[in-house]
Scaffold this motif. Structure first.
Motif, PDB file in Angstrom:
ATOM      1  N   ARG A  71      80.444  36.259  -5.674  1.00 14.30           N
ATOM      2  CA  ARG A  71      79.587  35.937  -6.816  1.00 14.30           C
ATOM      3  C   ARG A  71      80.181  34.787  -7.650  1.00 14.30           C
ATOM      4  N   ALA A  72      81.487  34.820  -7.825  1.00 17.79           N
ATOM      5  CA  ALA A  72      82.160  33.769  -8.597  1.00 17.79           C
ATOM      6  C   ALA A  72      81.973  32.408  -7.925  1.00 17.79           C
ATOM      7  N   ILE A  73      82.042  32.393  -6.599  1.00 15.92           N
ATOM      8  CA  ILE A  73      81.868  31.147  -5.846  1.00 15.92           C
ATOM      9  C   ILE A  73      80.416  30.677  -5.977  1.00 15.92           C
ATOM     10  N   GLU A  74      79.480  31.614  -5.822  1.00 14.15           N
ATOM     11  CA  GLU A  74      78.056  31.267  -5.917  1.00 14.15           C
ATOM     12  C   GLU A  74      77.675  30.744  -7.298  1.00 14.15           C
ATOM     13  N   LYS A  75      78.328  31.296  -8.322  1.00 15.31           N
ATOM     14  CA  LYS A  75      78.053  30.841  -9.694  1.00 15.31           C
ATOM     15  C   LYS A  75      78.707  29.482  -9.979  1.00 15.31           C
ATOM     16  N   GLY A  76      79.489  28.977  -9.025  1.00 11.65           N
ATOM     17  CA  GLY A  76      80.150  27.684  -9.204  1.00 11.65           C
ATOM     18  C   GLY A  76      81.373  27.761 -10.105  1.00 11.65           C
ATOM     19  N   LEU A  77      81.881  28.981 -10.332  1.00 16.32           N
ATOM     20  CA  LEU A  77      83.042  29.139 -11.214  1.00 16.32           C
ATOM     21  C   LEU A  77      84.357  29.000 -10.450  1.00 16.32           C
ATOM     22  N   VAL A  78      84.267  29.169  -9.131  1.00 18.64           N
ATOM     23  CA  VAL A  78      85.463  29.086  -8.278  1.00 18.64           C
ATOM     24  C   VAL A  78      85.114  28.352  -6.989  1.00 18.64           C
ATOM     25  N   GLU A  79      86.059  27.527  -6.531  1.00 20.32           N
ATOM     26  CA  GLU A  79      85.935  26.881  -5.211  1.00 20.32           C
ATOM     27  C   GLU A  79      87.147  27.314  -4.405  1.00 20.32           C
ATOM     28  N   ILE A  80      86.921  27.790  -3.185  1.00 21.76           N
ATOM     29  CA  ILE A  80      88.043  28.154  -2.319  1.00 21.76           C
ATOM     30  C   ILE A  80      88.024  27.214  -1.114  1.00 21.76           C
ATOM     31  N   HIS A  81      89.157  26.595  -0.823  1.00 19.96           N
ATOM     32  CA  HIS A  81      89.254  25.714   0.346  1.00 19.96           C
ATOM     33  C   HIS A  81      90.385  26.216   1.236  1.00 19.96           C
ATOM     34  N   PHE A  82      90.067  26.452   2.506  1.00 18.19           N
ATOM     35  CA  PHE A  82      91.077  26.925   3.453  1.00 18.19           C
ATOM     36  C   PHE A  82      91.607  25.742   4.246  1.00 18.19           C
ATOM     37  N   HIS A  83      92.912  25.723   4.451  1.00 20.63           N
ATOM     38  CA  HIS A  83      93.530  24.648   5.244  1.00 20.63           C
ATOM     39  C   HIS A  83      94.346  25.291   6.351  1.00 20.63           C
ATOM     40  N   ASN A  84      93.933  25.034   7.584  1.00 25.42           N
ATOM     41  CA  ASN A  84      94.656  25.570   8.725  1.00 25.42           C
ATOM     42  C   ASN A  84      95.867  24.682   8.995  1.00 25.42           C
ATOM     43  N   LEU A  85      97.032  25.266   8.864  1.00 28.75           N
ATOM     44  CA  LEU A  85      98.275  24.501   9.016  1.00 28.75           C
ATOM     45  C   LEU A  85      98.357  23.803  10.370  1.00 28.75           C
ATOM     46  N   ARG A  86      97.724  24.397  11.378  1.00 28.16           N
ATOM     47  CA  ARG A  86      97.784  23.782  12.718  1.00 28.16           C
ATOM     48  C   ARG A  86      97.079  22.423  12.754  1.00 28.16           C
ATOM     49  N   ASP A  87      96.178  22.197  11.805  1.00 26.04           N
ATOM     50  CA  ASP A  87      95.511  20.888  11.737  1.00 26.04           C
ATOM     51  C   ASP A  87      96.457  19.794  11.244  1.00 26.04           C
ATOM     52  N   TYR A  88      97.631  20.184  10.772  1.00 22.16           N
ATOM     53  CA  TYR A  88      98.597  19.212  10.245  1.00 22.16           C
ATOM     54  C   TYR A  88      99.806  19.063  11.162  1.00 22.16           C
ATOM     55  N   THR A  89      99.666  19.541  12.408  1.00 25.18           N
ATOM     56  CA  THR A  89     100.751  19.387  13.378  1.00 25.18           C
ATOM     57  C   THR A  89     100.494  18.137  14.202  1.00 25.18           C
ATOM     58  N   LYS A  90     101.560  17.627  14.845  1.00 21.53           N
ATOM     59  CA  LYS A  90     101.409  16.388  15.598  1.00 21.53           C
ATOM     60  C   LYS A  90     101.549  16.588  17.103  1.00 21.53           C
ATOM     61  N   ASP A  91     102.037  17.767  17.512  1.00 26.27           N
ATOM     62  CA  ASP A  91     102.222  17.986  18.949  1.00 26.27           C
ATOM     63  C   ASP A  91     100.986  18.649  19.558  1.00 26.27           C
TER      64      ASP A  91
END
Ligand code: ADE
Length: 225
Positions: free
Chosen positions: A24-44
């Motif tokens: 509900r908090a996200i839908e009301k625009g009071l909170v934004e949650i962003h997920f970052h997958n650490l594997r997207d920041y690997t080079k191998d």
């Protein structure tokens, strides 16, 4: 508030934010949650995020480079009030801490895994380390969910009844008094008379007394502070 969560298990984190008060908090625009997958920041090719400990010893350690790349990218985009690492040896989460963090604009939460992160991550990037209790979880994700729930419900406008977060247990270092709803008599088990009296001052007094009594019995340590 914007919360950026860095994790190796984004799928473990998502569903709590798709239900409940947090949704509900996200839908009301009071909170934004962003997920970052650490594997997207690997080079191998194998997207490695962990490696053996220097000096030997059981358990893998999360490497600094993917974490650096992720945190540095985020920091280049906006200012963060706090960069938090979820770890069992952090400061134990309590209501006071949740109250103050709920006022922040942007935070990053790094979820640890395996044995933990390379100490240099903690020395160079982390501004606060939080534990949700004296027990060890298999990763920081569940702790991050607990922490997010505790702070998000405190953001003004998230709870529909504005006063309800203020009367929660632990606000004012007291546990909540008992609560009742209909029926007033169930199988002869009655609701305390005072609550049906309509006398507001007496009801308040009863609640205060009960909250104190309950705290004294269960958590006398709270009364010491
Ligand atoms: N990661 C593992 N155990 C934890 C705990 N108790 N609190 C926060 N993060 C953790």
């Amino acid at each position: 508030m914007r919360i950026d969560i860095i994790t190796v298990l984004p799928e473990l984190l998502k569903s709590p934010f798709e239900a409940s008060i947090m949704k509900r908090a996200i839908e009301k625009g009071l909170v934004e949650i962003h997920f970052h997958n650490l594997r997207d920041y690997t080079k191998d090719k194998r997207k490695t995020v962990d490696d053996y400990q220097f000096g030997g010893g059981a358990g893998m350690v999360m490497m600094i480079e993917p974490i650096d790349l992720c945190i540095s990218k985020l920091k280049s985009e906006r200012h963060y009030d706090e960069i938090i690492y979820m770890t069992p040896d952090g400061e134990t989460l309590n209501q006071k801490m949740a109250n103050s963090i709920s006022l922040y604009e942007n935070i990053i939460i790094l979820c640890g895994h395996y044995k933990g992160v390379d100490q240099r991550v903690r020395d160079q990037f982390i501004t606060k380390e939080i534990s949700i209790g004296d027990y060890v979880l298999s990763g920081g994700e569940i702790g991050a969910i607990v922490f997010c729930d505790a702070i998000i419900r405190l953001i003004p406008g998230v709870l529909s009844d504005e006063t309800s977060a203020l009367t929660d247990s632990f606000q004012d270092n007291l546990l909540s008094p008992p609560i009742y709803t209909r029926p007033a008599d169930y199988k002869g088990w009655k609701v305390p008379e005072v609550l049906l009296s309509g006398h507001f001052a007496n009801i308040e007094k009863w609640r205060e007394d009960k909250a104190y009594e309950h705290t004294k019995n269960r958590r006398p340590d709270l009364l010491d502070n």
